[in-house]
Motif scaffolding. Structure first.
Motif, PDB file in Angstrom:
ATOM      1  N   THR A  36       0.852  -1.185   0.000  1.00  0.00           N
ATOM      2  CA  THR A  36       0.000   0.000   0.000  1.00  0.00           C
ATOM      3  C   THR A  36       0.884   1.230   0.000  1.00  0.00           C
ATOM      4  OG1 THR A  36      -1.689  -1.168   1.288  1.00  0.00           O
ATOM      5  CG2 THR A  36      -1.825   1.233   1.230  1.00  0.00           C
ATOM      6  N   ILE A  38       1.446   4.588   1.393  1.00  0.00           N
ATOM      7  CA  ILE A  38       0.914   5.247   2.593  1.00  0.00           C
ATOM      8  C   ILE A  38       1.289   6.726   2.675  1.00  0.00           C
ATOM      9  CG2 ILE A  38       0.837   3.098   3.909  1.00  0.00           C
ATOM     10  CD1 ILE A  38       3.396   4.051   5.367  1.00  0.00           C
ATOM     11  N   ALA A  39       2.183   7.196   1.800  1.00  0.00           N
ATOM     12  CA  ALA A  39       2.546   8.612   1.807  1.00  0.00           C
ATOM     13  C   ALA A  39       3.139   8.982   0.458  1.00  0.00           C
ATOM     14  CB  ALA A  39       3.552   8.914   2.921  1.00  0.00           C
ATOM     15  N   ALA A  48       4.237   0.495   2.032  1.00  0.00           N
ATOM     16  CA  ALA A  48       4.207  -0.408   3.191  1.00  0.00           C
ATOM     17  C   ALA A  48       3.754  -1.766   2.675  1.00  0.00           C
ATOM     18  CB  ALA A  48       3.248   0.099   4.257  1.00  0.00           C
ATOM     19  N   TYR A  95       9.062  -1.464   4.646  1.00  0.00           N
ATOM     20  CA  TYR A  95       8.704  -0.248   3.916  1.00  0.00           C
ATOM     21  C   TYR A  95       9.727  -0.035   2.800  1.00  0.00           C
ATOM     22  CZ  TYR A  95       5.873   0.682   8.077  1.00  0.00           C
ATOM     23  OH  TYR A  95       4.961   0.591   9.105  1.00  0.00           O
ATOM     24  N   GLN A 125       7.189   9.533   8.064  1.00  0.00           N
ATOM     25  CA  GLN A 125       5.940   8.843   7.733  1.00  0.00           C
ATOM     26  C   GLN A 125       5.990   7.376   8.165  1.00  0.00           C
ATOM     27  OE1 GLN A 125       3.327  10.492   6.599  1.00  0.00           O
ATOM     28  NE2 GLN A 125       4.483  12.407   6.416  1.00  0.00           N
ATOM     29  N   VAL A 126       7.146   6.733   8.001  1.00  0.00           N
ATOM     30  CA  VAL A 126       7.301   5.356   8.474  1.00  0.00           C
ATOM     31  C   VAL A 126       7.065   5.291   9.977  1.00  0.00           C
ATOM     32  CG1 VAL A 126       8.939   3.473   8.835  1.00  0.00           C
ATOM     33  CG2 VAL A 126       8.889   4.667   6.638  1.00  0.00           C
ATOM     34  N   HIS A 129       3.460   5.628  10.883  1.00  0.00           N
ATOM     35  CA  HIS A 129       2.684   4.440  10.512  1.00  0.00           C
ATOM     36  C   HIS A 129       3.007   3.257  11.416  1.00  0.00           C
ATOM     37  CE1 HIS A 129       1.607   0.888   8.010  1.00  0.00           C
ATOM     38  NE2 HIS A 129       0.597   1.650   7.623  1.00  0.00           N
ATOM     39  N   ALA A 130       4.292   3.062  11.708  1.00  0.00           N
ATOM     40  CA  ALA A 130       4.723   1.910  12.509  1.00  0.00           C
ATOM     41  C   ALA A 130       4.600   2.166  14.003  1.00  0.00           C
ATOM     42  CB  ALA A 130       6.169   1.568  12.178  1.00  0.00           C
ATOM     43  N   GLN A 131       4.398   3.420  14.381  1.00  0.00           N
ATOM     44  CA  GLN A 131       4.272   3.824  15.788  1.00  0.00           C
ATOM     45  C   GLN A 131       5.511   3.429  16.605  1.00  0.00           C
ATOM     46  OE1 GLN A 131       0.411   2.213  17.015  1.00  0.00           O
ATOM     47  NE2 GLN A 131      -0.587   4.084  16.310  1.00  0.00           N
TER      48      GLN A 131
END
Length: 361
Positions: A36, A38-39, A48, A95, A125-126, A129-131
Motif C-alpha cells: 500500500t 501510505i505517503a 508499506a 517499507y 511517515q514510516v 505508521h509503525a508507531q
C-alpha cells in the motif's frame, strides 16, 4: 489435417519469441508482492508491504532505500527470488521509498535534497505508521549513500541498524572506473579554477541524464554480460519459463529512470572531483555532517566482481564511522547481482536477515 507433432517445438519457439518482442508485459514476473502506498511527496512514494500471514513479527521496522535511476522491480524480481518476500518471511515490518521518475522540473534536486529533505520526510511517515521511532535502513548502491548520509547528517540515534549493499565511498579507489573518475575530477577542478564557464556554476539542466542513457551506461560496465542474455534467449526460446525470466530481467535493465541534473552535477563536482566521502565528509552544505557521526550497527556488503562499486571503494567507509558493531561481507557478484541474484539469495540474504534479527529491539 493435423500439423505434424515435430513442428510443435518450432511453434513454441516462435510463439515465445513473438510474445517476448511484441507482448513482453505478459511475461514479466516482477512486483507481485502486495503493498500500500501510505505517503507521497511530489513524485516520491512510500510503500508499506503487507505482512505475510502467520509470520511472527520483528519489532524494528526495516526501510528499503533504493538508489536513483532504477525502477523498483529489482527488489521484487521473481516470486521465488524476491528480496521483499524474503524479508517479509523473516517477519520484518517492511517499507520502501520509491523515488519516482524525475522530470525536467526536478533538475534542481541535489544529493542534499535526498539526504536532508526527502528521506527524512519519508522516515517520519514510516515512524508515524509503525508507531515506533527505532528503525533499520537497507540501502543498495546510491541508496546506501542516502541511508548512511542521512544517519551521519541527522545524527539520528534511533537508526539502529544500517545494511549497506554495494554502497560507494571512495570513488577514486574504485578500480578502472576510479581512474576515470580521477581524470574527470581533475578536469572539473581545473575548469572550476581557471575557466570562465565553471561546472559547479552551470545550470543543473545541462547535466540531466535520461533513463535510456543510464541503461546504456550501466550495460557498458559489463558489455559481455549485457549481450549474453540475448544469445541465451535465442538458444532457450522453446522454454517459456526462461523466456519469461529474460523478459523480467530486461524490464528492469531497459527501464531505468532519469537522474536529476543537480544530482549528476554533484556527482561530477563533489563525488568524483573532490571525492568528499573518502575524506569523511558528505555532499551537503553542512560542515558538521561527518561520517564519524554514524554510531548505528553496520552490515556492509560488497561484490568481489562489482565494477561499479568495488570492495575497496565500499570498505573505505569503515575507516570513518564510529560504530562499535560492524560486519563486512563479500560475495562473488556484480552490482545488480549482489542485491537480487540467486547467489545473493543463498549467500547474502540469510546473513542479513540473521544479523538484523539478532539486533532487533
Amino acid at each position: 489435417m493435423t500439423a505434424s507433432p515435430r513442428l510443435a517445438p518450432l511453434r513454441a519457439r516462435l510463439t515465445n519469441l513473438r510474445d517476448r518482442v511484441f507482448h513482453p508485459q505478459t511475461l514479466v514476473q516482477s512486483e507481485q508482492t502486495p503493498y500500500t502506498v501510505i505517503a507521497t511527496h511530489d513524485i516520491v512514494q512510500l510503500r508499506a508491504y503487507t505482512p505475510l500471514p502467520g509470520v511472527a513479527q520483528q519489532q524494528t521496522p526495516l526501510v528499503l532505500v533504493p538508489p536513483l535511476a532504477v525502477n523498483m522491480s529489482i527488489y521484487d524480481l521473481f516470486p521465488d527470488r524476491s528480496l521483499v518476500r524474503d524479508l517479509l518471511a523473516r517477519g520484518f515490518a517492511l517499507y520502501m521509498v520509491d523515488w519516482g521518475r524525475p522530470s525536467a522540473r526536478h533538475d534542481h534536486w541535489r544529493l542534499q535534497t535526498y539526504i536532508t529533505e526527502l528521506l527524512p520526510n519519508m522516515l517520519a511517515q514510516v515512524r508515524a505508521h509503525a508507531q515506533t521511532q527505532v528503525l533499520s535502513l537497507h540501502g543498495w548502491s546510491f541508496g546506501g549513500l542516502f541511508a548512511y548520509g542521512y544517519t551521519a547528517w541527522s545524527q539520528d540515534a534511533d537508526i539502529r541498524n544500517l545494511v549497506l549493499i554495494g554502497a560507494p565511498c571512495d570513488y577514486h579507489n574504485n578500480g578502472a572506473l576510479g581512474q576515470q573518475y580521477k581524470a574527470i575530477g581533475r578536469a572539473v577542478r581545473w575548469l572550476d579554477a581557471r575557466a570562465p564557464i565553471k561546472p559547479s556554476k552551470l545550470s543543473p539542466r545541462v547535466f540531466r541524464s535520461p533513463g535510456w542513457v543510464n541503461s546504456a551506461l550501466y550495460k557498458m560496465t559489463s558489455p559481455v554480460a549485457s549481450i549474453k542474455p540475448y544469445f541465451d534467449l535465442l538458444r532457450d526460446a522453446g522454454d517459456r519459463a526462461r523466456v519469461s525470466s529474460h523478459a523480467t530481467n530486461a524490464a528492469f535493465l531497459d527501464d531505468m529512470v532519469a537522474y536529476p541534473g543537480a544530482v549528476v552535477q554533484d556527482t561530477f563536482v563533489q563525488l568524483w572531483g573532490q571525492n568528499v566521502l573518502a575524506q569523511g565528509r558528505l555532499p551537503v552544505d553542512d560542515e558538521r555532517a561527518r561520517l564519524s557521526n554514524i554510531h548505528a550497527n553496520v552490515f556492509l556488503a560488497a561484490g568481489s566482481t562489482d565494477p561499479v562499486v568495488t570492495p575497496s571503494a565500499a570498505r573505505a567507509l569503515l575507516q570513518w564511522i564510529s560504530s562499535d558493531d560492524v560486519h563486512y561481507q563479500e560475495i562473488a557478484a556484480g552490482h545488480m547481482a549482489i542485491l537480487a541474484s540467486a547467489r545473493a539469495q543463498t549467500e547474502l540474504w540469510p546473513k542479513v536477515g540473521d544479523w538484523l534479527a539478532a539486533r532487533d529491539a
